[in-house]
Motif scaffolding. Structure first.
Motif, PDB file in Angstrom:
ATOM      1  N   MET A  98       0.889  -1.080   0.273  1.00  0.00           N
ATOM      2  CA  MET A  98      -0.424  -0.588  -0.719  1.00  0.00           C
ATOM      3  C   MET A  98       0.808   1.228   0.011  1.00  0.00           C
ATOM      4  N   PRO A  99       0.037   2.283  -0.537  1.00  0.00           N
ATOM      5  CA  PRO A  99       1.027   2.941  -0.716  1.00  0.00           C
ATOM      6  C   PRO A  99       1.970   4.274   0.186  1.00  0.00           C
ATOM      7  N   ALA A 100       0.036   3.564   1.462  1.00  0.00           N
ATOM      8  CA  ALA A 100       1.088   4.392   2.769  1.00  0.00           C
ATOM      9  C   ALA A 100       1.524   3.708   3.333  1.00  0.00           C
ATOM     10  N   HIS A 101       2.338   2.835   3.427  1.00  0.00           N
ATOM     11  CA  HIS A 101       3.156   1.673   3.729  1.00  0.00           C
ATOM     12  C   HIS A 101       4.515   2.254   3.086  1.00  0.00           C
ATOM     13  N   TRP A 102       4.096   2.551   2.019  1.00  0.00           N
ATOM     14  CA  TRP A 102       5.379   2.508   1.285  1.00  0.00           C
ATOM     15  C   TRP A 102       6.351   4.024   1.925  1.00  0.00           C
ATOM     16  N   LEU A 103       5.730   5.282   2.359  1.00  0.00           N
ATOM     17  CA  LEU A 103       5.385   6.532   2.975  1.00  0.00           C
ATOM     18  C   LEU A 103       5.661   6.319   3.959  1.00  0.00           C
ATOM     19  N   MET A 104       5.435   5.387   4.914  1.00  0.00           N
ATOM     20  CA  MET A 104       6.318   5.357   5.996  1.00  0.00           C
ATOM     21  C   MET A 104       7.239   4.483   6.119  1.00  0.00           C
ATOM     22  N   LEU A 105       7.417   3.159   5.737  1.00  0.00           N
ATOM     23  CA  LEU A 105       8.918   3.219   5.773  1.00  0.00           C
ATOM     24  C   LEU A 105       9.678   3.847   5.505  1.00  0.00           C
ATOM     25  N   VAL A 106       9.567   4.106   4.007  1.00  0.00           N
ATOM     26  CA  VAL A 106      10.673   5.751   3.756  1.00  0.00           C
ATOM     27  C   VAL A 106      11.223   6.265   4.746  1.00  0.00           C
ATOM     28  N   LEU A 107       9.665   7.226   5.405  1.00  0.00           N
ATOM     29  CA  LEU A 107       9.927   8.240   6.688  1.00  0.00           C
ATOM     30  C   LEU A 107      10.521   8.303   7.432  1.00  0.00           C
ATOM     31  N   THR A 108      10.688   6.426   8.321  1.00  0.00           N
ATOM     32  CA  THR A 108      11.147   5.974   9.155  1.00  0.00           C
ATOM     33  C   THR A 108      12.860   5.819   9.071  1.00  0.00           C
ATOM     34  N   GLY A 109      12.786   5.125   7.400  1.00  0.00           N
ATOM     35  CA  GLY A 109      14.239   4.835   7.414  1.00  0.00           C
ATOM     36  C   GLY A 109      14.959   6.173   7.134  1.00  0.00           C
ATOM     37  N   VAL A 110      14.723   7.034   6.844  1.00  0.00           N
ATOM     38  CA  VAL A 110      15.511   8.436   7.071  1.00  0.00           C
ATOM     39  C   VAL A 110      15.014   9.077   7.991  1.00  0.00           C
ATOM     40  N   SER A 111      14.195   8.905   8.758  1.00  0.00           N
ATOM     41  CA  SER A 111      14.236   9.448  10.458  1.00  0.00           C
ATOM     42  C   SER A 111      15.275   8.957  10.892  1.00  0.00           C
ATOM     43  N   LEU A 112      15.091   7.628  11.883  1.00  0.00           N
ATOM     44  CA  LEU A 112      16.320   7.144  12.231  1.00  0.00           C
ATOM     45  C   LEU A 112      17.824   7.542  11.863  1.00  0.00           C
ATOM     46  N   MET A 113      18.081   7.650  10.636  1.00  0.00           N
ATOM     47  CA  MET A 113      19.125   8.190  10.319  1.00  0.00           C
ATOM     48  C   MET A 113      19.078  10.020  10.468  1.00  0.00           C
ATOM     49  N   THR A 114      18.334  10.310  10.350  1.00  0.00           N
ATOM     50  CA  THR A 114      18.852  11.512  10.710  1.00  0.00           C
ATOM     51  C   THR A 114      18.454  11.954  12.096  1.00  0.00           C
ATOM     52  N   LEU A 115      18.285  11.261  12.819  1.00  0.00           N
ATOM     53  CA  LEU A 115      18.540  10.845  14.364  1.00  0.00           C
ATOM     54  C   LEU A 115      19.336  10.308  14.770  1.00  0.00           C
ATOM     55  N   PHE A 116      20.458   8.992  14.146  1.00  0.00           N
ATOM     56  CA  PHE A 116      22.006   9.018  14.685  1.00  0.00           C
ATOM     57  C   PHE A 116      22.622  10.345  14.242  1.00  0.00           C
ATOM     58  N   ARG A 117      22.270  10.891  12.836  1.00  0.00           N
ATOM     59  CA  ARG A 117      22.846  12.140  12.640  1.00  0.00           C
ATOM     60  C   ARG A 117      23.004  12.876  13.498  1.00  0.00           C
ATOM     61  N   SER A 118      22.024  13.684  14.229  1.00  0.00           N
ATOM     62  CA  SER A 118      21.265  14.008  15.773  1.00  0.00           C
ATOM     63  C   SER A 118      22.262  13.993  16.523  1.00  0.00           C
ATOM     64  N   LEU A 119      22.834  12.889  16.859  1.00  0.00           N
ATOM     65  CA  LEU A 119      22.934  12.372  18.103  1.00  0.00           C
ATOM     66  C   LEU A 119      24.797  12.674  17.860  1.00  0.00           C
ATOM     67  N   LEU A 120      25.199  12.524  16.934  1.00  0.00           N
ATOM     68  CA  LEU A 120      26.945  12.925  16.541  1.00  0.00           C
ATOM     69  C   LEU A 120      26.855  14.000  16.861  1.00  0.00           C
ATOM     70  N   TYR A 121      25.856  14.919  17.242  1.00  0.00           N
ATOM     71  CA  TYR A 121      26.536  16.039  16.747  1.00  0.00           C
ATOM     72  C   TYR A 121      26.738  16.782  18.658  1.00  0.00           C
ATOM     73  N   MET A 122      25.947  15.581  19.439  1.00  0.00           N
ATOM     74  CA  MET A 122      25.794  15.227  21.346  1.00  0.00           C
ATOM     75  C   MET A 122      27.790  15.457  22.201  1.00  0.00           C
ATOM     76  N   ALA A 123      28.266  16.564  22.664  1.00  0.00           N
ATOM     77  CA  ALA A 123      29.099  16.172  23.854  1.00  0.00           C
ATOM     78  C   ALA A 123      29.610  14.915  23.933  1.00  0.00           C
ATOM     79  N   GLY A 124      30.900  14.746  23.748  1.00  0.00           N
ATOM     80  CA  GLY A 124      31.661  13.106  23.671  1.00  0.00           C
ATOM     81  C   GLY A 124      31.079  12.316  23.992  1.00  0.00           C
ATOM     82  N   ILE A 125      30.399  12.030  22.436  1.00  0.00           N
ATOM     83  CA  ILE A 125      29.817  10.890  22.188  1.00  0.00           C
ATOM     84  C   ILE A 125      31.032   9.749  21.200  1.00  0.00           C
ATOM     85  N   ASP A 126      31.877   8.843  21.896  1.00  0.00           N
ATOM     86  CA  ASP A 126      32.346   8.027  20.338  1.00  0.00           C
ATOM     87  C   ASP A 126      31.998   6.824  20.247  1.00  0.00           C
TER      88      ASP A 126
END
Length: 368
Positions: free
Chosen positions: A286-314
């Motif tokens: 279903m197109p709605a599910h496809w959109l959900m999967l796309v947004l989930t993957g992009v949102s998580l990878m964007t979150l991972f990149r934002s986490l790397l701006y935290m101080a002291g994160i190795d």
């Protein structure tokens, strides 16, 4: 034969680690008595599925490119210029036989497994798959020979790929946010290719497990595994920015625009997985599910990149947070709270990005 010592033995010695990992995957993860059944099932699996067979052929072609690149690098090194005075003097069929033999000796692992696969496919009734494997490997063995001969005749020429890269870089203006994508395509193609192969296998296996019964939660699990496999690319994104784009925060670009540019970059990087999912579920999805999967993957990878701006994160802390985020999204997905999880991830990523972007300082070891 002296040429075998120069090419063949050197190739396997240089790639010892690669072949040890390969050997463990094919022979070390199952008990010895189950090896024949394991490989028989594996071969029947990819010879009986056109998409899986195409993926296997793609992996074999990558190995063949690895072989060709090794020979080209060897011929281009200063220590082996004498080869132009030996191999370059060969004429007629002797020249082609020599290059064919050298290429077969390093392409042999694929050739042997491909031969076994052909026999199993023919005995299982997959005659078309057997023909495809035979033709494919014949092309893989013979196509590089013309490149080797041309290299011997024109030792100073630049490869077609290098010329294409130079033309592309001169012709097209690249926005700053896309620099990391071009870095992956030009200098880290191996890491990118490995991650894409892994994610393609995950998606194909996920769709195979569903066995015609569409389940968006199963697809979500596959997407989460794909995101986990590509989280190392996000981690390397920070290192690339620290090394080459440390002055980027000083440019007059609104923070919301920088955030959207990160989302766009990860949307492009994850596009192959999303396209494969749509193709595999074209009749049942279903197109709605496809959109959900796309947004989930992009949102998580964007979150991972934002986490790397935290101080002291190795690296250890980063992957710990990656696993936590994926588990949270997984449980929300199992409860059918897909859109709530996307909103939660996006809000968290945006808050971290907005708060930490201009406060972030690159570790000293990253910029030395």
């Amino acid at each position: 034969m002296a040429l075998s010592k120069i090419f063949t033995i050197r190739f396997y010695a240089k790639n010892t680690g690669f072949f040890l990992v390969l050997f463990y995957f094919f022979f070390g993860i199952v008990p010895g008595g189950q090896l024949p059944a394991y490989h028989h099932t594996l071969i029947k699996g990819f010879t009986g599925t056109p998409e899986f067979l195409a993926l296997v052929c793609f992996i074999w072609s990558l190995y063949n490119l690895k072989c060709v690149a090794f020979i080209f690098n060897l011929l281009s090194s200063k220590d082996h210029t004498f080869l132009y005075g030996t191999l370059g003097l060969l004429e007629g069929m002797q020249k082609w036989r020599t290059w064919l033999w050298l290429h077969i000796t390093i392409y042999a692992p694929v050739l042997i497994y491909g031969g076994i696969s052909t026999i199993v496919a023919a005995k299982s009734g997959y005659y078309m798959a057997a023909v495809i494997i035979v033709v494919f490997n014949l092309v893989m063995m013979t196509a590089p020979l013309a490149l080797y001969v041309r290299k011997m005749k024109h030792p100073g020429t630049v490869s077609f790929l290098a010329r294409w890269q130079h033309w592309f870089n001169r012709t097209f203006r690249k926005p700053i946010w896309s620099f990391y994508g071009y870095e992956l395509l030009n200098n880290n193609i191996r890491s990118l290719a490995i991650s894409k192969i892994v994610t393609a296998i995950v998606i194909i296996l996920t769709c195979s497990v569903m066995a015609g019964k569409y389940d968006e939660r199963m697809l979500l699990v596959g997407v989460l595994i794909c995101v986990l496999a590509q989280s190392i690319l996000v981690y390397n994104h920070r290192r690339f920015d620290d090394l080459y784009l440390s002055l980027l925060p000083q440019l007059p670009v609104p923070v919301w625009k920088r955030y959207l540019q990160n989302c766009l970059l990860y949307l492009i990087l994850t596009a192959p997985e999303h396209i494969l999912i749509i193709v595999k579920t074209w009749t049942t999805g279903m197109p709605a599910h496809w959109l959900m999967l796309v947004l989930t993957g992009v949102s998580l990878m964007t979150l991972f990149r934002s986490l790397l701006y935290m101080a002291g994160i190795d690296q250890d802390r980063y992957f710990r947070w990656v696993v936590i985020a994926i588990v949270v999204v997984l449980f929300l997905g199992l409860a059918h709270l897909y859109w709530y999880s996307i909103i939660l991830v996006q809000v968290t990523a945006w808050c971290l990005f907005r708060y930490r972007y201009y406060r972030y300082e690159a570790p000293l070891e990253k910029v030395d």
